[in-house]
Design a protein around this motif. Structure first.
Motif, mmCIF file in Angstrom:
data_model
loop_
_atom_site.group_PDB
_atom_site.id
_atom_site.type_symbol
_atom_site.label_atom_id
_atom_site.label_comp_id
_atom_site.label_asym_id
_atom_site.label_seq_id
_atom_site.Cartn_x
_atom_site.Cartn_y
_atom_site.Cartn_z
ATOM 1 N N GLU A 223 -2.729 4.721 6.111
ATOM 2 C CA GLU A 223 -4.107 5.194 5.920
ATOM 3 C C GLU A 223 -4.802 4.388 4.818
ATOM 4 O OE1 GLU A 223 -1.378 7.253 6.136
ATOM 5 O OE2 GLU A 223 -1.848 7.873 8.200
ATOM 6 N N GLU A 224 -4.078 4.089 3.735
ATOM 7 C CA GLU A 224 -4.663 3.276 2.673
ATOM 8 C C GLU A 224 -4.995 1.878 3.197
ATOM 9 O OE1 GLU A 224 -3.879 1.420 -1.770
ATOM 10 O OE2 GLU A 224 -2.234 2.484 -0.794
ATOM 11 N N VAL B 296 -5.760 1.039 6.252
ATOM 12 C CA VAL B 296 -6.941 1.168 7.113
ATOM 13 C C VAL B 296 -8.200 1.263 6.254
ATOM 14 C CG1 VAL B 296 -8.141 2.690 8.749
ATOM 15 C CG2 VAL B 296 -5.715 2.152 9.076
ATOM 16 N N GLU B 297 -8.142 2.016 5.169
ATOM 17 C CA GLU B 297 -9.307 2.139 4.291
ATOM 18 C C GLU B 297 -9.692 0.791 3.688
ATOM 19 O OE1 GLU B 297 -11.502 4.597 4.020
ATOM 20 O OE2 GLU B 297 -10.282 5.464 5.622
ATOM 21 N N TRP B 298 -8.709 -0.006 3.302
ATOM 22 C CA TRP B 298 -9.017 -1.343 2.785
ATOM 23 C C TRP B 298 -9.653 -2.212 3.872
ATOM 24 C CZ3 TRP B 298 -9.656 -3.048 -1.900
ATOM 25 C CH2 TRP B 298 -9.025 -2.422 -2.975
ATOM 26 N N ARG C 241 -11.393 -1.272 6.405
ATOM 27 C CA ARG C 241 -12.766 -0.795 6.640
ATOM 28 C C ARG C 241 -13.745 -1.384 5.627
ATOM 29 N NH1 ARG C 241 -13.463 4.609 9.466
ATOM 30 N NH2 ARG C 241 -11.493 4.917 10.524
ATOM 31 N N ARG C 242 -13.259 -1.710 4.430
ATOM 32 C CA ARG C 242 -14.114 -2.291 3.387
ATOM 33 C C ARG C 242 -14.249 -3.806 3.515
ATOM 34 N NH1 ARG C 242 -11.605 -0.128 -2.056
ATOM 35 N NH2 ARG C 242 -13.123 -1.615 -2.866
ATOM 36 N N CYS C 243 -13.432 -4.401 4.345
ATOM 37 C CA CYS C 243 -13.396 -5.860 4.492
ATOM 38 C C CYS C 243 -14.675 -6.373 5.159
ATOM 39 C CB CYS C 243 -12.191 -6.228 5.366
ATOM 40 S SG CYS C 243 -11.980 -7.991 5.660
ATOM 41 N N SER D 8 0.323 3.841 2.048
ATOM 42 C CA SER D 8 0.395 4.386 3.404
ATOM 43 C C SER D 8 -0.424 3.530 4.358
ATOM 44 C CB SER D 8 -0.164 5.816 3.412
ATOM 45 O OG SER D 8 -1.553 5.776 3.091
ATOM 46 N N VAL E 142 0.841 -1.191 0.000
ATOM 47 C CA VAL E 142 0.000 0.000 0.000
ATOM 48 C C VAL E 142 0.884 1.251 0.000
ATOM 49 C CG1 VAL E 142 -2.001 -1.082 1.128
ATOM 50 C CG2 VAL E 142 -0.175 -0.107 2.527
#
Length: 145
Positions: A88-89, A91-93, A95-97, A86, A84
């Motif tokens: 942050e990226e 964490v965003e992935w 969150r979509r899991c 960062s 990734v």
């Protein structure tokens, strides 16, 4: 940046309870999104700790400890390796899991050390060895036995 994304075990995963067809399908779809985005490097589920072992080191002594291990909340039930940009990226992935368990669960994200993180202690010789070993493992030189 590479990160290890760890799915924490639950009391249910530690009993060996397998996920439902619906959860397997949802996770498969999520994994496809990760692969298409060029994020996923690897990912696997792990058997319960009852099938595992630990080796404790104390000086030159080695002690083998058979599973199961008691602190379920500290155990890992599965993992991904992601590339990734960062944290942050990552964490965003996550969150979509889909929720990886049928009950409340937790996923931990930790960055992997890169060669530059070791500073001067990683001599040019050690760096060359690291690069050679990485090339061998990525090239498939370590086939399953």
């Amino acid at each position: 940046m590479r990160v290890m994304v760890m799915v924490k075990a639950t009391s249910q995963s530690e009993t060996g309870k397998m996920p439902s067809t619906e959860l397997l399908a949802a996770m498969g779809k999520f994994n496809e999104e990760l692969v298409k985005a060029g994020v996923m490097l690897a990912g696997e589920g792990l058997h319960p700790s009852a099938k595992g072992k630990r080796v404790r080191f104390s000086g030159s002594q080695r002690t083998v400890i058979d599973g199961p291990f008691t602190e379920t909340k500290e155990l890992v039930a599965g993992f991904w390796l992601w590339q990734v940009k960062s944290m942050e990226e990552a964490v965003e992935w996550v969150r979509r899991c889909p929720n990886p368990m049928e009950s409340e669960s937790e996923i931990e994200i930790r960055p992997l050390f890169e060669a530059d993180d070791f500073g001067a202690e990683l001599t040019p010789e050690l760096r060359a060895q690291e690069e050679r070993l990485r090339a061998q493992t990525e090239g498939g030189a370590n086939k399953p036995r």
